[in-house]
Design an enzyme around this catalytic site. Structure first.
Site, PDB file in Angstrom:
ATOM      1  N   ASP A 156      -0.867  -4.316  -5.921  1.00 52.69           N
ATOM      2  CA  ASP A 156      -0.059  -3.364  -6.691  1.00 52.69           C
ATOM      3  C   ASP A 156       1.379  -3.853  -6.572  1.00 52.69           C
ATOM      4  O   ASP A 156       2.130  -3.441  -5.696  1.00 52.69           O
ATOM      5  CB  ASP A 156      -0.238  -1.962  -6.116  1.00 52.69           C
ATOM      6  CG  ASP A 156       0.385  -0.893  -6.987  1.00 52.69           C
ATOM      7  OD1 ASP A 156       0.756  -1.198  -8.133  1.00 52.69           O
ATOM      8  OD2 ASP A 156       0.517   0.254  -6.520  1.00 52.69           O
TER       9      ASP A 156
ATOM     10  N   ARG B  86       8.552   2.678   4.841  1.00 50.17           N
ATOM     11  CA  ARG B  86       7.462   3.096   3.953  1.00 50.17           C
ATOM     12  C   ARG B  86       6.106   3.000   4.649  1.00 50.17           C
ATOM     13  O   ARG B  86       5.175   3.737   4.300  1.00 50.17           O
ATOM     14  CB  ARG B  86       7.479   2.251   2.678  1.00 50.17           C
ATOM     15  CG  ARG B  86       8.606   2.616   1.730  1.00 50.17           C
ATOM     16  CD  ARG B  86       8.762   1.600   0.606  1.00 50.17           C
ATOM     17  NE  ARG B  86       7.554   1.387  -0.158  1.00 50.17           N
ATOM     18  CZ  ARG B  86       7.140   2.148  -1.170  1.00 50.17           C
ATOM     19  NH1 ARG B  86       7.864   3.201  -1.534  1.00 50.17           N
ATOM     20  NH2 ARG B  86       6.029   1.869  -1.826  1.00 50.17           N
TER      21      ARG B  86
ATOM     22  N   ALA C 162       0.777  -1.235   0.000  1.00 55.20           N
ATOM     23  CA  ALA C 162       0.000   0.000   0.000  1.00 55.20           C
ATOM     24  C   ALA C 162       0.812   1.289   0.000  1.00 55.20           C
ATOM     25  O   ALA C 162       0.275   2.337  -0.362  1.00 55.20           O
ATOM     26  CB  ALA C 162      -0.951   0.008   1.200  1.00 55.20           C
ATOM     27  N   ALA C 163       2.065   1.280   0.452  1.00 53.83           N
ATOM     28  CA  ALA C 163       2.820   2.536   0.536  1.00 53.83           C
ATOM     29  C   ALA C 163       3.138   3.057  -0.868  1.00 53.83           C
ATOM     30  O   ALA C 163       3.312   2.265  -1.800  1.00 53.83           O
ATOM     31  CB  ALA C 163       4.105   2.322   1.331  1.00 53.83           C
ATOM     32  N   PRO C 164       3.184   4.384  -1.019  1.00 50.15           N
ATOM     33  CA  PRO C 164       3.053   5.418   0.013  1.00 50.15           C
ATOM     34  C   PRO C 164       1.623   5.770   0.402  1.00 50.15           C
ATOM     35  O   PRO C 164       1.412   6.546   1.325  1.00 50.15           O
ATOM     36  CB  PRO C 164       3.740   6.622  -0.631  1.00 50.15           C
ATOM     37  CG  PRO C 164       3.498   6.442  -2.096  1.00 50.15           C
ATOM     38  CD  PRO C 164       3.574   4.962  -2.337  1.00 50.15           C
ATOM     39  N   GLY C 165       0.632   5.225  -0.312  1.00 51.43           N
ATOM     40  CA  GLY C 165      -0.741   5.442   0.115  1.00 51.43           C
ATOM     41  C   GLY C 165      -1.661   6.046  -0.920  1.00 51.43           C
ATOM     42  O   GLY C 165      -2.823   6.327  -0.610  1.00 51.43           O
ATOM     43  N   GLY C 166      -1.187   6.250  -2.149  1.00 50.72           N
ATOM     44  CA  GLY C 166      -2.052   6.849  -3.160  1.00 50.72           C
ATOM     45  C   GLY C 166      -3.302   6.028  -3.415  1.00 50.72           C
ATOM     46  O   GLY C 166      -4.425   6.531  -3.342  1.00 50.72           O
ATOM     47  N   LYS C 167      -3.111   4.757  -3.715  1.00 54.22           N
ATOM     48  CA  LYS C 167      -4.271   3.906  -3.998  1.00 54.22           C
ATOM     49  C   LYS C 167      -5.041   3.599  -2.716  1.00 54.22           C
ATOM     50  O   LYS C 167      -6.274   3.501  -2.733  1.00 54.22           O
ATOM     51  CB  LYS C 167      -3.811   2.628  -4.691  1.00 54.22           C
ATOM     52  CG  LYS C 167      -3.186   2.870  -6.074  1.00 54.22           C
ATOM     53  CD  LYS C 167      -2.737   1.572  -6.718  1.00 54.22           C
ATOM     54  CE  LYS C 167      -2.170   1.802  -8.121  1.00 54.22           C
ATOM     55  NZ  LYS C 167      -0.863   2.490  -8.096  1.00 54.22           N
TER      56      LYS C 167
ATOM     57  N   CYS D 187       3.368  -1.085 -12.740  1.00 52.63           N
ATOM     58  CA  CYS D 187       3.712   0.125 -13.494  1.00 52.63           C
ATOM     59  C   CYS D 187       4.872  -0.193 -14.434  1.00 52.63           C
ATOM     60  O   CYS D 187       5.854   0.547 -14.511  1.00 52.63           O
ATOM     61  CB  CYS D 187       4.037   1.289 -12.561  1.00 52.63           C
ATOM     62  SG  CYS D 187       5.389   0.974 -11.406  1.00 52.63           S
TER      63      CYS D 187
END
Length: 450
Positions: free
Chosen positions: A169, A129, A101-106, A222
């Protein structure tokens, strides 16, 4: 890539040398997109796949240095990354897991889609992180979260078949980051791709065991490498016949997966064109890959969550009650109060939720007790609205005082002594304590502007 992209190769290479697009996603738990557009100081262009997403069109804008940012009104995020929550589509009340999950955008986007209901588990295996992840979730005012620092296999032991939505992710070779990060370009190596793919396969398989029947599993990277994208999905589907690859929604800039880039034996019979590729030369965002899958079976309602009975020691409970009576408006909740070390938390769910795990953060950290004295925590401030607090100090976004507060400086303001919620307009920034007209700053040192 030259052979794979053909006539598009030169446009693709040129896009990697262009400046990275800058996206801004509104925190819909604090402000609506319409209200944001009425007050935004930035030049923005709406994104086509979500109403809360925008492109920043002014190259000189500095949204990370505006007071609205520490107030949690938005997250600065690549436009392509915003598609994850759109595809996974979590519903309020569901259990949602973000494996990396880091840094937390999603994770903050998933939390906003939950609207404060249900459960968000945000996991990060790299401990430093995880700290950034906690800060970003706090900035967004997320209450219904559990942040863990565990291998995905350990999570799978505790939560088999428990989540309606799971996001993987996956760590990858990062080719989609090339125009944003010089470090990503320097560290890239074709030799790393097979190892990445093996790790992704392991993470995806473990994450799949936590998807409830009828639930959704989103695999994301990505990178452009088919070995880390379509090939990982193909091998997963071959070994997990209880999962189906779903077609994506009809949205602009979504290119199909490329089964023709795999061996015929691996791709045969699988609808890998349902995967999603986002190309930087065709879209406003960086390169991304998504594959949305569903687990077969009849869905069941999410498990209900209720606050646990309070378990505070008497001294801690007395200090909390005194703070609440002197500072807050309305009655203090009776349930949900727990203490970990010197920190008081409020939980909307029982600690039984995480079983034998030891979360690094759960619920809202409300305050700390040091040497018998109570100090409210910054995370509590960011969950509040001004009408929930007896004393507030409202600052204008362009004022000198708001920047002085964010630098950690004391302010002067007449009014009653006690804890004060400092806001930019109506949006909380943090705590201060007023003593005889001097507003002593309690903005966290690690958050202060230089």
């Amino acid at each position: 890539m030259r052979a794979r992209l053909g006539d598009e190769f030169h446009a693709f290479i040129a896009s990697l040398a262009a400046p990275a697009a800058r996206g801004l996603r509104v925190n819909t738990t604090k402000i609506t997109p319409e209200a944001w557009l009425a007050r935004t100081p930035f030049s923005l262009q709406p994104l086509p796949w979500l109403p809360e997403g925008f492109l920043i069109t002014d190259p000189h804008a500095r949204p990370g240095r505006h007071p609205y940012h520490p107030a949690g009104l938005y997250y600065l995020q690549d436009p392509s990354a915003m598609l994850a929550a759109v595809l996974l589509d979590p519903q309020p009340g569901e259990w949602v897991l973000d494996v990396s999950a880091a840094p937390g955008g999603k994770a903050t986007h998933l939390a906003a889609r939950l609207q404060g209901r249900g459960l968000l588990v945000a996991n990060e295996v790299v401990r430093p992180r995880a700290r950034t992840l906690i800060d970003n979730l706090a900035r967004f005012g997320v209450r219904n979260m559990v942040v863990t620092h565990e291998p995905v296999e350990r999570l799978a032991q505790v939560w088999p078949g428990r989540f309606q939505r799971v996001l993987v992710d996956a760590p990858c070779s990062g080719e989609g980051m090339f125009r944003k990060s010089e470090q990503a370009r320097k560290e890239w190596s074709a030799r790393a791709i097979p190892g990445n793919a093996a790790r992704q396969q392991r993470i995806l398989a473990a994450a799949a065991t936590m998807v409830a029947p009828g639930g959704r599993l989103l695999y994301a990277t990505c990178t452009f490498a088919p070995e880390e994208n379509e090939a990982v999905v193909a091998r997963f589907l071959r070994t997990h016949p209880d999962f189906d690859l779903l077609p994506p929604p009809d949205l602009p800039y979504l290119a199909p997966g490329r089964p023709d880039w795999l061996s015929a034996d691996l791709a045969r019979g699988l609808p890998l064109e349902r995967c999603v590729r986002i190309w930087p030369h065709r879209s406003p965002g960086d390169g991304h890959f998504y594959a949305l899958m569903a687990r077969r079976g009849d869905p069941s309602p999410p498990e209900p969550l209720t606050p646990p009975p309070s378990s505070l020691p008497r001294q801690s409970l007395n200090l909390l009650r005194a703070f609440w009576q002197e500072t807050m408006v309305g009655p203090m909740p009776e349930d949900g109060w727990v203490q970990y070390g010197d920190a008081i938390h409020h939980l909307a769910f029982s600690p039984d939720v995480w079983g034998a795990l030891r979360p690094v953060r759960a619920g809202v950290r409300v305050g700390r007790i040091l040497r018998g004295r109570w100090t409210p925590h910054h995370a509590l401030a960011l969950t509040l609205t001004p009408d929930q607090v007896q004393r507030t100090l409202r600052l204008a976004p362009e004022s000198r005082d708001v920047r002085a507060y964010l630098r950690g400086e004391a302010l002067r303001s007449p009014g009653a002594d006690g804890w004060v919620l400092v806001t930019v307009e109506a949006f909380p920034l943090g705590w201060a304590r007023r003593v005889q007209g001097v507003v002593k700053n309690h903005y966290p040192k690690g958050w202060r502007w230089k």
